[in-house]
Design a protein around this motif. Structure first.
Motif, PDB file in Angstrom:
ATOM      1  N   ASP A   1       0.818  -1.202   0.000  1.00 38.54           N
ATOM      2  CA  ASP A   1       0.000   0.000   0.000  1.00 38.54           C
ATOM      3  C   ASP A   1       0.860   1.264   0.000  1.00 38.54           C
ATOM      4  OD1 ASP A   1      -2.076  -1.751   0.061  1.00 38.54           O
ATOM      5  OD2 ASP A   1      -2.866  -1.150   2.010  1.00 38.54           O
ATOM      6  N   TYR A   2       1.959   1.227   0.710  1.00 38.60           N
ATOM      7  CA  TYR A   2       2.903   2.345   0.741  1.00 38.60           C
ATOM      8  C   TYR A   2       3.423   2.646  -0.659  1.00 38.60           C
ATOM      9  CZ  TYR A   2       7.458   4.606   1.870  1.00 38.60           C
ATOM     10  OH  TYR A   2       8.562   5.426   1.941  1.00 38.60           O
ATOM     11  N   ASN A   3       3.852   1.618  -1.354  1.00 42.68           N
ATOM     12  CA  ASN A   3       4.447   1.818  -2.675  1.00 42.68           C
ATOM     13  C   ASN A   3       3.406   2.217  -3.718  1.00 42.68           C
ATOM     14  OD1 ASN A   3       7.262   1.350  -2.185  1.00 42.68           O
ATOM     15  ND2 ASN A   3       6.762  -0.795  -1.814  1.00 42.68           N
ATOM     16  N   GLU A   4       2.164   1.694  -3.595  1.00 40.16           N
ATOM     17  CA  GLU A   4       1.101   2.153  -4.488  1.00 40.16           C
ATOM     18  C   GLU A   4       0.858   3.643  -4.300  1.00 40.16           C
ATOM     19  OE1 GLU A   4      -3.630   1.303  -5.525  1.00 40.16           O
ATOM     20  OE2 GLU A   4      -2.856   0.903  -3.497  1.00 40.16           O
ATOM     21  N   LEU A   5       0.747   4.056  -3.055  1.00 41.92           N
ATOM     22  CA  LEU A   5       0.502   5.459  -2.753  1.00 41.92           C
ATOM     23  C   LEU A   5       1.658   6.326  -3.226  1.00 41.92           C
ATOM     24  CD1 LEU A   5       0.798   8.002  -0.663  1.00 41.92           C
ATOM     25  CD2 LEU A   5      -1.508   7.328  -1.282  1.00 41.92           C
ATOM     26  N   LYS A   6       2.857   5.876  -2.982  1.00 42.20           N
ATOM     27  CA  LYS A   6       4.049   6.632  -3.384  1.00 42.20           C
ATOM     28  C   LYS A   6       4.089   6.825  -4.894  1.00 42.20           C
ATOM     29  CE  LYS A   6       9.113   6.354  -3.085  1.00 42.20           C
ATOM     30  NZ  LYS A   6      10.247   5.470  -2.694  1.00 42.20           N
ATOM     31  N   ASP A   7       3.724   5.777  -5.640  1.00 43.66           N
ATOM     32  CA  ASP A   7       3.782   5.827  -7.105  1.00 43.66           C
ATOM     33  C   ASP A   7       2.635   6.629  -7.712  1.00 43.66           C
ATOM     34  OD1 ASP A   7       6.062   4.284  -7.125  1.00 43.66           O
ATOM     35  OD2 ASP A   7       5.020   2.393  -7.548  1.00 43.66           O
ATOM     36  N   TYR A   8       1.437   6.488  -7.144  1.00 51.07           N
ATOM     37  CA  TYR A   8       0.247   7.067  -7.781  1.00 51.07           C
ATOM     38  C   TYR A   8      -0.238   8.364  -7.136  1.00 51.07           C
ATOM     39  CZ  TYR A   8      -0.392   2.889 -10.626  1.00 51.07           C
ATOM     40  OH  TYR A   8      -0.227   1.874 -11.539  1.00 51.07           O
ATOM     41  N   GLY A   9       0.193   8.654  -5.915  1.00 47.65           N
ATOM     42  CA  GLY A   9      -0.355   9.805  -5.198  1.00 47.65           C
ATOM     43  C   GLY A   9       0.556  11.014  -5.128  1.00 47.65           C
TER      44      GLY A   9
ATOM     45  N   LYS B   1       2.750  14.382  -6.192  1.00 45.77           N
ATOM     46  CA  LYS B   1       2.532  15.560  -7.037  1.00 45.77           C
ATOM     47  C   LYS B   1       3.112  15.321  -8.420  1.00 45.77           C
ATOM     48  CE  LYS B   1       2.732  19.616  -5.137  1.00 45.77           C
ATOM     49  NZ  LYS B   1       1.375  20.174  -5.402  1.00 45.77           N
ATOM     50  N   ILE B   2       4.273  14.696  -8.459  1.00 42.69           N
ATOM     51  CA  ILE B   2       4.884  14.283  -9.720  1.00 42.69           C
ATOM     52  C   ILE B   2       4.806  12.764  -9.788  1.00 42.69           C
ATOM     53  CG2 ILE B   2       6.974  14.260 -11.102  1.00 42.69           C
ATOM     54  CD1 ILE B   2       7.827  16.821  -9.639  1.00 42.69           C
ATOM     55  N   SER B   3       4.003  12.244 -10.707  1.00 42.92           N
ATOM     56  CA  SER B   3       3.817  10.796 -10.839  1.00 42.92           C
ATOM     57  C   SER B   3       3.874  10.408 -12.307  1.00 42.92           C
ATOM     58  CB  SER B   3       2.469  10.371 -10.252  1.00 42.92           C
ATOM     59  OG  SER B   3       2.184   9.015 -10.529  1.00 42.92           O
TER      60      SER B   3
ATOM     61  N   ASN C   1      10.647  -1.605   7.541  1.00 44.00           N
ATOM     62  CA  ASN C   1      10.236  -2.469   6.440  1.00 44.00           C
ATOM     63  C   ASN C   1      11.224  -2.303   5.289  1.00 44.00           C
ATOM     64  OD1 ASN C   1       8.840  -3.701   4.211  1.00 44.00           O
ATOM     65  ND2 ASN C   1       6.929  -3.463   5.341  1.00 44.00           N
ATOM     66  N   PRO C   2      11.974  -3.351   4.940  1.00 44.90           N
ATOM     67  CA  PRO C   2      12.991  -3.232   3.882  1.00 44.90           C
ATOM     68  C   PRO C   2      12.405  -2.980   2.497  1.00 44.90           C
ATOM     69  CG  PRO C   2      12.719  -5.531   4.534  1.00 44.90           C
ATOM     70  CD  PRO C   2      11.931  -4.724   5.503  1.00 44.90           C
ATOM     71  N   ALA C   3      11.087  -3.168   2.338  1.00 42.76           N
ATOM     72  CA  ALA C   3      10.459  -3.003   1.016  1.00 42.76           C
ATOM     73  C   ALA C   3       9.924  -1.589   0.802  1.00 42.76           C
ATOM     74  CB  ALA C   3       9.345  -4.020   0.837  1.00 42.76           C
ATOM     75  N   THR C   4      10.178  -0.670   1.735  1.00 46.17           N
ATOM     76  CA  THR C   4       9.732   0.717   1.576  1.00 46.17           C
ATOM     77  C   THR C   4      10.943   1.637   1.541  1.00 46.17           C
ATOM     78  OG1 THR C   4       9.505   1.007   3.979  1.00 46.17           O
ATOM     79  CG2 THR C   4       7.552   0.289   2.761  1.00 46.17           C
ATOM     80  N   ASP C   5      11.124   2.316   0.441  1.00 49.69           N
ATOM     81  CA  ASP C   5      12.225   3.261   0.306  1.00 49.69           C
ATOM     82  C   ASP C   5      11.723   4.669   0.558  1.00 49.69           C
ATOM     83  OD1 ASP C   5      14.037   1.246  -0.419  1.00 49.69           O
ATOM     84  OD2 ASP C   5      13.439   1.375  -2.530  1.00 49.69           O
ATOM     85  N   SER C   6      12.510   5.461   1.246  1.00 52.81           N
ATOM     86  CA  SER C   6      12.104   6.830   1.544  1.00 52.81           C
ATOM     87  C   SER C   6      12.353   7.740   0.343  1.00 52.81           C
ATOM     88  CB  SER C   6      12.872   7.356   2.757  1.00 52.81           C
ATOM     89  OG  SER C   6      14.252   7.474   2.441  1.00 52.81           O
ATOM     90  N   ASP C   7      11.614   8.822   0.307  1.00 51.06           N
ATOM     91  CA  ASP C   7      11.811   9.879  -0.689  1.00 51.06           C
ATOM     92  C   ASP C   7      11.682  11.195   0.067  1.00 51.06           C
ATOM     93  OD1 ASP C   7      11.725  11.824  -2.621  1.00 51.06           O
ATOM     94  OD2 ASP C   7      10.324  10.763  -3.924  1.00 51.06           O
ATOM     95  N   PRO C   8      12.783  11.841   0.397  1.00 52.16           N
ATOM     96  CA  PRO C   8      12.739  13.024   1.259  1.00 52.16           C
ATOM     97  C   PRO C   8      12.072  14.246   0.623  1.00 52.16           C
ATOM     98  CG  PRO C   8      14.957  12.665   0.425  1.00 52.16           C
ATOM     99  CD  PRO C   8      14.165  11.455   0.050  1.00 52.16           C
ATOM    100  N   THR C   9      11.807  14.204  -0.682  1.00 56.03           N
ATOM    101  CA  THR C   9      11.169  15.352  -1.342  1.00 56.03           C
ATOM    102  C   THR C   9       9.753  15.056  -1.813  1.00 56.03           C
ATOM    103  OG1 THR C   9      12.036  14.776  -3.538  1.00 56.03           O
ATOM    104  CG2 THR C   9      13.434  16.159  -2.121  1.00 56.03           C
ATOM    105  N   TRP C  10       9.221  13.890  -1.463  1.00 52.49           N
ATOM    106  CA  TRP C  10       7.890  13.491  -1.963  1.00 52.49           C
ATOM    107  C   TRP C  10       6.812  14.418  -1.425  1.00 52.49           C
ATOM    108  CZ3 TRP C  10       3.084  12.010  -0.278  1.00 52.49           C
ATOM    109  CH2 TRP C  10       2.261  11.311  -1.182  1.00 52.49           C
ATOM    110  N   GLN C  11       5.889  14.789  -2.294  1.00 47.98           N
ATOM    111  CA  GLN C  11       4.717  15.572  -1.910  1.00 47.98           C
ATOM    112  C   GLN C  11       3.468  14.955  -2.522  1.00 47.98           C
ATOM    113  OE1 GLN C  11       4.877  19.924  -2.124  1.00 47.98           O
ATOM    114  NE2 GLN C  11       7.001  19.746  -2.779  1.00 47.98           N
TER     115      GLN C  11
END
Length: 417
Positions: free
Chosen positions: A210-218, A220-222, A303-313
């Protein structure tokens, strides 16, 4: 406001009103729902700290209109009160006066506007006891609703306390309606009655998915979200009163009479209010992090399957309350449950909505399940909610709507003897 007539309080006025105040039409309930939405919309701004006050006011308007017309044609259990009324009393006058009296409590300017709107609306009705008795009945019923909600906790002081440690900065924006978990509900016993299980574990496979779906689709830049998905996400960024035109359209399509439409719209308004109280209870109880926080701290969730993105909006600005569960989802679920119960299923006549966030765009539905699914997806694509949160939110909303239909304003059982 006391129980005196709104006419007596305000006196004669020639003020105009920027509302549709034409002649009495087929359904006084939908007419005054439309007027009420215009009046309360300024209260619903997400830039404020209590936008749900608009929904509360709509709930009061609708239960007052229902109790007024149901006092004349006694087919259902009253919501708050059932008063003596001659069967010849004008339901149009009663409902209109009930709505106007509730709305007049907002502030002095609105009180004056409602005086003018009511006079204009009732002008086509012939003078006589039916009309005057209807006005008196509506005002008295409304006064009882106002009294019942007078100390419900909706405006208690905000006491939200961010979890932090001494000396560590936290964002200082005021949270939205943090006092509402303790507000008196309209039908359910208390805000925690439908509190869900805790959010999923951060070290689980489902969290990573769910984290990665949200990160990819939600974001500002996707690169994965389609133009249609972006449109849908933005469409639902300002929907606080969106359910009212949907229900109005169903009343019209089904050609409901005054009492049935009053009950239908009151059930929707009650369910919507209690859904909001319940979701705020869960949000502030679990205090779960929003995606913008989680994704910028993805290296700290274990969780090793979640990578951070310090600039994600996120695509749009995140609402100022905790994430879990999804509020729009619980709201749409509660409305869907009421519609299904009253109309007999998820299939509905086609309804269409527009949104101020996407001018010129119209969305249409013929199925309430598809409607709730769109709302859920929109919150993911906007970058606000995880998939598990939308699923649980919708389910709780369905439970609350079903509970409301089964416990308030039920049909009167008449003896066959």
């Amino acid at each position: 406001m006391n129980k005196r007539s709104v006419f007596g309080i305000l006196g004669v006025t020639a003020l105009g009103l920027a509302l549709p105040v034409g002649p009495v039409r087929a359904n006084v309930i939908t007419d005054w729902d439309e007027k009420a939405v215009v009046v309360v919309t300024p209260m619903s701004s997400l830039g404020g700290t209590s936008p749900y006050m608009a929904v509360r006011m709509m709930g009061m308007v609708h239960v007052a209109m229902f109790d007024a017309v149901n006092s004349i044609e006694r087919r259902y259990r009253p919501y708050n009160a059932q008063l003596p009324a001659d069967p010849a009393t004008s339901k149009e006058a009663a409902a209109a006066a009930a709505a106007a009296t509730v709305l007049a409590t907002i502030d002095a300017k609105t009180a004056g506007d409602m005086k003018a709107a009511l006079a204009s609306y009732l002008a086509p009705l012939p003078e006589g006891a039916a009309k005057s008795d209807g006005v008196a009945l509506g005002e008295t019923v409304a006064a009882k609703v106002i009294e019942a909600r007078a100390n419900d906790g909706c405006d208690a002081p905000d006491a939200y306390r961010p979890r932090t440690s001494p000396g560590v900065y936290v964002p200082t924006a005021i949270t939205i309606n943090s006092m509402w978990p303790d507000m008196k509900p309209f039908a359910i016993a208390k805000g925690s009655q439908f509190r869900p299980r805790p959010p999923i574990a951060l070290d689980s496979k489902e969290w990573a998915t769910d984290y990665n779906e949200l990160k990819d689709y939600g974001g500002k830049i996707s690169t994965k979200r389609t133009a249609r998905q972006t449109e849908t996400a933005l469409f639902w960024t300002s929907p606080l009163l969106a359910y009212q035109p949907l229900v109005r359209q169903l009343v019209t399509a089904k050609q409901m009479g005054v009492v049935d439409s009053a009950r239908f719209m009151a059930l929707e308004a009650v369910a919507l209010n209690d859904a909001i109280i319940a979701v705020l209870d869960a949000k502030y109880h679990y205090n779960f992090w929003r995606p913008i926080t989680a994704i910028r701290n993805g290296d700290n969730d274990g969780n090793p399957a979640t990578d951070s993105d310090p600039t994600w909006q996120p695509l749009a600005n995140t609402p100022m309350h905790p994430e879990y569960p999804c509020s729009h989802c619980i709201q749409s679920g509660s409305v869907a449950a009421v519609v299904k119960a009253v109309l007999g299923g998820a299939d509905i006549p086609e309804v269409a909505l527009t949104s101020p966030a996407t001018p010129g765009v119209t969305h249409r539905w013929t199925d309430m399940t598809a409607f709730t699914e769109e709302v859920a997806n929109a919150r993911i694509w906007a970058g606000f909610h995880y998939r598990f949160s939308t699923r649980i939110g919708t389910d709780i909303g369905l439970q609350i709507g079903d509970y409301v239909v089964k416990n308030v304003m039920q049909p009167v059982v008449t003896s066959s003897r």
